[in-house]
Design a protein around this motif. Structure first.
Motif, PDB file in Angstrom:
ATOM      1  N   GLU A   1      40.755  61.289 -14.275  1.00 17.37           N
ATOM      2  CA  GLU A   1      41.883  60.524 -13.684  1.00 17.37           C
ATOM      3  C   GLU A   1      43.153  61.374 -13.740  1.00 17.37           C
ATOM      4  O   GLU A   1      43.931  61.422 -12.786  1.00 17.37           O
ATOM      5  N   GLY A   2      43.341  62.044 -14.888  1.00 15.09           N
ATOM      6  CA  GLY A   2      44.529  62.882 -15.053  1.00 15.09           C
ATOM      7  C   GLY A   2      44.566  63.988 -14.014  1.00 15.09           C
ATOM      8  O   GLY A   2      45.608  64.258 -13.397  1.00 15.09           O
ATOM      9  N   ALA A   3      43.414  64.634 -13.796  1.00 13.86           N
ATOM     10  CA  ALA A   3      43.360  65.733 -12.820  1.00 13.86           C
ATOM     11  C   ALA A   3      43.656  65.215 -11.418  1.00 13.86           C
ATOM     12  O   ALA A   3      44.357  65.866 -10.630  1.00 13.86           O
ATOM     13  N   GLY A   4      43.133  64.010 -11.135  1.00 17.39           N
ATOM     14  CA  GLY A   4      43.403  63.392  -9.834  1.00 17.39           C
ATOM     15  C   GLY A   4      44.894  63.131  -9.669  1.00 17.39           C
ATOM     16  O   GLY A   4      45.465  63.354  -8.594  1.00 17.39           O
ATOM     17  N   GLN A   5      45.499  62.704 -10.784  1.00 17.95           N
ATOM     18  CA  GLN A   5      46.916  62.377 -10.716  1.00 17.95           C
ATOM     19  C   GLN A   5      47.780  63.624 -10.471  1.00 17.95           C
ATOM     20  O   GLN A   5      48.748  63.580  -9.710  1.00 17.95           O
ATOM     21  N   VAL A   6      47.424  64.733 -11.140  1.00 21.46           N
ATOM     22  CA  VAL A   6      48.182  65.974 -10.940  1.00 21.46           C
ATOM     23  C   VAL A   6      48.133  66.361  -9.465  1.00 21.46           C
ATOM     24  O   VAL A   6      49.160  66.705  -8.852  1.00 21.46           O
ATOM     25  N   PHE A   7      46.946  66.264  -8.883  1.00 27.07           N
ATOM     26  CA  PHE A   7      46.793  66.633  -7.474  1.00 27.07           C
ATOM     27  C   PHE A   7      47.610  65.697  -6.583  1.00 27.07           C
ATOM     28  O   PHE A   7      48.342  66.150  -5.690  1.00 27.07           O
ATOM     29  N   ASN A   8      47.490  64.389  -6.851  1.00 15.15           N
ATOM     30  CA  ASN A   8      48.217  63.429  -6.004  1.00 15.15           C
ATOM     31  C   ASN A   8      49.726  63.589  -6.123  1.00 15.15           C
ATOM     32  O   ASN A   8      50.453  63.444  -5.135  1.00 15.15           O
ATOM     33  N   THR A   9      50.186  63.899  -7.340  1.00 21.03           N
ATOM     34  CA  THR A   9      51.629  64.081  -7.514  1.00 21.03           C
ATOM     35  C   THR A   9      52.118  65.276  -6.698  1.00 21.03           C
ATOM     36  O   THR A   9      53.181  65.233  -6.084  1.00 21.03           O
ATOM     37  N   LEU A  10      51.310  66.339  -6.710  1.00 23.01           N
ATOM     38  CA  LEU A  10      51.701  67.519  -5.930  1.00 23.01           C
ATOM     39  C   LEU A  10      51.761  67.194  -4.441  1.00 23.01           C
ATOM     40  O   LEU A  10      52.766  67.459  -3.775  1.00 23.01           O
ATOM     41  N   THR A  11      50.682  66.607  -3.915  1.00 20.52           N
ATOM     42  CA  THR A  11      50.631  66.412  -2.459  1.00 20.52           C
ATOM     43  C   THR A  11      51.584  65.310  -1.995  1.00 20.52           C
ATOM     44  O   THR A  11      51.915  65.246  -0.815  1.00 20.52           O
ATOM     45  N   ALA A  12      52.009  64.443  -2.931  1.00 26.44           N
ATOM     46  CA  ALA A  12      52.939  63.380  -2.535  1.00 26.44           C
ATOM     47  C   ALA A  12      54.353  63.914  -2.346  1.00 26.44           C
ATOM     48  O   ALA A  12      55.216  63.230  -1.798  1.00 26.44           O
ATOM     49  N   ASN A  13      54.594  65.144  -2.788  1.00 27.68           N
ATOM     50  CA  ASN A  13      55.960  65.675  -2.771  1.00 27.68           C
ATOM     51  C   ASN A  13      56.143  66.734  -1.674  1.00 27.68           C
ATOM     52  O   ASN A  13      55.805  67.899  -1.852  1.00 27.68           O
ATOM     53  N   PRO A  14      56.668  66.326  -0.516  1.00 27.12           N
ATOM     54  CA  PRO A  14      56.756  67.271   0.602  1.00 27.12           C
ATOM     55  C   PRO A  14      57.595  68.506   0.280  1.00 27.12           C
ATOM     56  O   PRO A  14      57.315  69.598   0.791  1.00 27.12           O
ATOM     57  N   TRP A  15      58.603  68.357  -0.570  1.00 32.88           N
ATOM     58  CA  TRP A  15      59.470  69.510  -0.861  1.00 32.88           C
ATOM     59  C   TRP A  15      58.724  70.567  -1.652  1.00 32.88           C
ATOM     60  O   TRP A  15      58.878  71.770  -1.416  1.00 32.88           O
ATOM     61  N   MET A  16      57.900  70.092  -2.606  1.00 33.09           N
ATOM     62  CA  MET A  16      57.086  71.034  -3.374  1.00 33.09           C
ATOM     63  C   MET A  16      56.128  71.775  -2.443  1.00 33.09           C
ATOM     64  O   MET A  16      55.974  72.994  -2.509  1.00 33.09           O
ATOM     65  N   LEU A  17      55.464  70.999  -1.571  1.00 32.53           N
ATOM     66  CA  LEU A  17      54.498  71.620  -0.659  1.00 32.53           C
ATOM     67  C   LEU A  17      55.198  72.632   0.244  1.00 32.53           C
ATOM     68  O   LEU A  17      54.661  73.702   0.538  1.00 32.53           O
TER      69      LEU A  17
END
Ligand code: PFF
Length: 477
Positions: free
Chosen positions: A132-148
């Motif tokens: 779940e934690g790994a999924g969350q790290v990925f989702n947090t990254l992709t949810a942030n357009p500025w980071m991407l």
């Protein structure tokens, strides 16, 4: 104008072409698309496409490129004129330029994810992490357009930088040292999955048991009220993935062929590249699926698959911080050497035909691709539910956001169609003597005749058959 540059040896070409072929397509895309399409039967069709369609098309591209001695657009023009045909054949080169723009725009965004994972790995974010934690790290990254956007910009900058200088410099080192390292790291990951996941055989069965029902009747589950409708979409995806993974159908390999010494034999060179490419994809699958099953993850969970599964494994193993960081560094290199071949054809054309300097051409095209990439970035967050072609009604395009559309249209439509026309040109339009000269084909040479048979009949019919079956199901209206 003729291209002056040339690979220093046959080995150098193999490295560069393998660098183009091996990339995110093998490690990111192959596992998740195989997962979405039910595994084994898909893998079998994929491999069949690589060997019966992919290898002949790659040989044709290398041959055309070497004979044309220029960027794909100009090479096709020259060869069409040589064969006394209409120069419209250079449309193959143009379609390749467009496909290159579209592919690189999303490819760079995904490579950006890999870049973003390097500092995460180094800082121990994944040590002992739960699924779940790994999924969350990925989702947090992709949810942030500025980071991407930040990581996408860095990757495009890196690609522009190399292309501006000329591909040969630095490529030799990058590919000859880093690719084998990536290969061995993948082997080590497979061994790790075999020894410690406890679910290795489940992964092996998923990848190699040929359940055609899963391929042709996706989601079929009468007990739960899901009706079983036959679909060729899975087969089309397998063929599209073969084109994508081998970098064929858009002129990338044609471009590299232009730099190939005349004495290099095309058949054995191509077979080597295709085997290396398939091996890397299979190894990635063997590393990933046992981890998927060991952690109760869903094999059909989509583009995040690698970015969620492997960090879990790295988080559990001794030395995972080092291996994990190294893995994502190598993945970025693999993506980088593929990105060169996506940008090089259009830059070479601008240099040849418009007398632009390499750096101006690279910066100009790179900037446009960077802009286009923003549409893919937004497809993972703010615009994930925006379907630009929804107005077309009930068909496969209607439910896709920008990223899905760019991916589908390039892999499943533009590359196979490009490959089809390349095959037709090489097999039916070019003169026998021109073909023989390039292929070194003594009339009695068995490999030449096998190739000619495949490229004349098997490739065009195969592409058309899959294509028409799948298009029949697009259901316009
Ligand atoms: N073959 C690359 C990969 O598998 O990641 C992607 C790619 C490169 C596709 C170059 C097409 C291309 F012309």
């Amino acid at each position: 104008m003729q291209t002056a540059a040339q690979w220093s040896s046959r080995w150098m070409f193999i490295l560069a072409a393998t660098g183009s072929a091996v990339g995110l397509g093998n490690i990111w895309k192959f596992p998740y698309i195989a997962g979405e399409n039910g595994g084994g039967a898909f893998v079998l069709v994929y491999l069949a496409c690589v060997f019966s369609i992919g290898i002949p098309v790659m040989m044709a591209e290398i041959m055309i490129g070497r004979r044309g001695q220029q960027s794909p657009i100009n090479a096709m023009h020259t060869l069409a004129v040589e064969a006394k045909q209409h120069p419209i054949w250079k449309g193959i080169g143009w379609s390749g330029v467009i496909a290159g723009f579209l592919i690189l725009s999303f490819y760079s965004v995904i490579a950006g994810w890999a870049l973003a994972y390097i500092p995460k790995m180094l800082s121990g974010t994944f040590s002992g992490i739960t699924p779940e934690g790994a999924g969350q790290v990925f989702n947090t990254l992709t949810a942030n357009p500025w980071m991407l956007l930040l990581w996408h910009s860095l990757f495009m900058g890196m690609t522009i930088f190399v292309i501006a200088q000329g591909v040969e410099k630095g490529l030799e080192k990058a590919v000859s040292v880093l690719m084998p390292t990536l290969f061995f790291l993948l082997v080590a990951l497979v061994i790790y999955a075999a020894v410690s996941s406890g679910h290795f055989m489940q992964g092996v069965h998923f990848l190699f048991d040929t359940d055609f029902q899963a391929l042709f009747y996706p989601g079929c589950n009468p007990e739960q009220g899901v009706t079983c409708e036959m679909s060729w979409q899975g087969v089309l995806s397998a063929m599209g993935l073969a084109f994508f993974s081998l970098s064929i159908g858009m002129g990338a390999i044609m471009m590299y062929g232009a730099y190939l010494p005349k004495t290099t034999p095309i058949t054995s060179t191509t077979v080597t590249i295709a085997i290396a490419d398939s091996l890397v994809a299979l190894l990635a699958g063997l590393a990933i699926f046992p981890i998927v099953f060991a952690n109760g993850l869903d094999p059909s969970s989509g583009p995040g698959l690698v970015f969620v599964t492997l960090p879990i494994a790295f988080g559990q193993m001794d030395g995972g911080v080092i291996f994990g960081s190294l893995f994502f560094i190598l993945l970025v290199f693999a993506a980088w050497t593929s990105a060169f071949s996506l940008l090089e054809p259009v830059v070479a054309w601008l240099v040849e035909s418009w007398q632009l300097s390499r750096s101006h051409a690279a910066i100009g095209c790179g900037f446009l691709i960077w802009l286009l990439g923003i549409l893919s970035i937004l497809s993972f967050n703010n615009w994930s539910d925006f379907h630009p072609l929804a107005f077309l009604g009930d068909n496969v395009f209607a439910t896709k956001n920008f990223f899905d559309l760019f991916d589908y249209i390039t892999s499943n439509i533009m590359l196979p169609l490009g490959g089809l026309f390349i095959a037709i040109f090489a097999a039916w339009i070019m003169s026998h003597s021109a073909r023989c000269e390039e292929m070194g084909g003594e009339p009695a040479d068995i490999s030449y005749h096998t190739w000619l048979f495949l490229i004349r009949y098997v490739t065009p019919l195969g592409v058309l058959l899959v294509f028409l079956n799948a298009v029949g199901l697009l259901k316009f209206g």
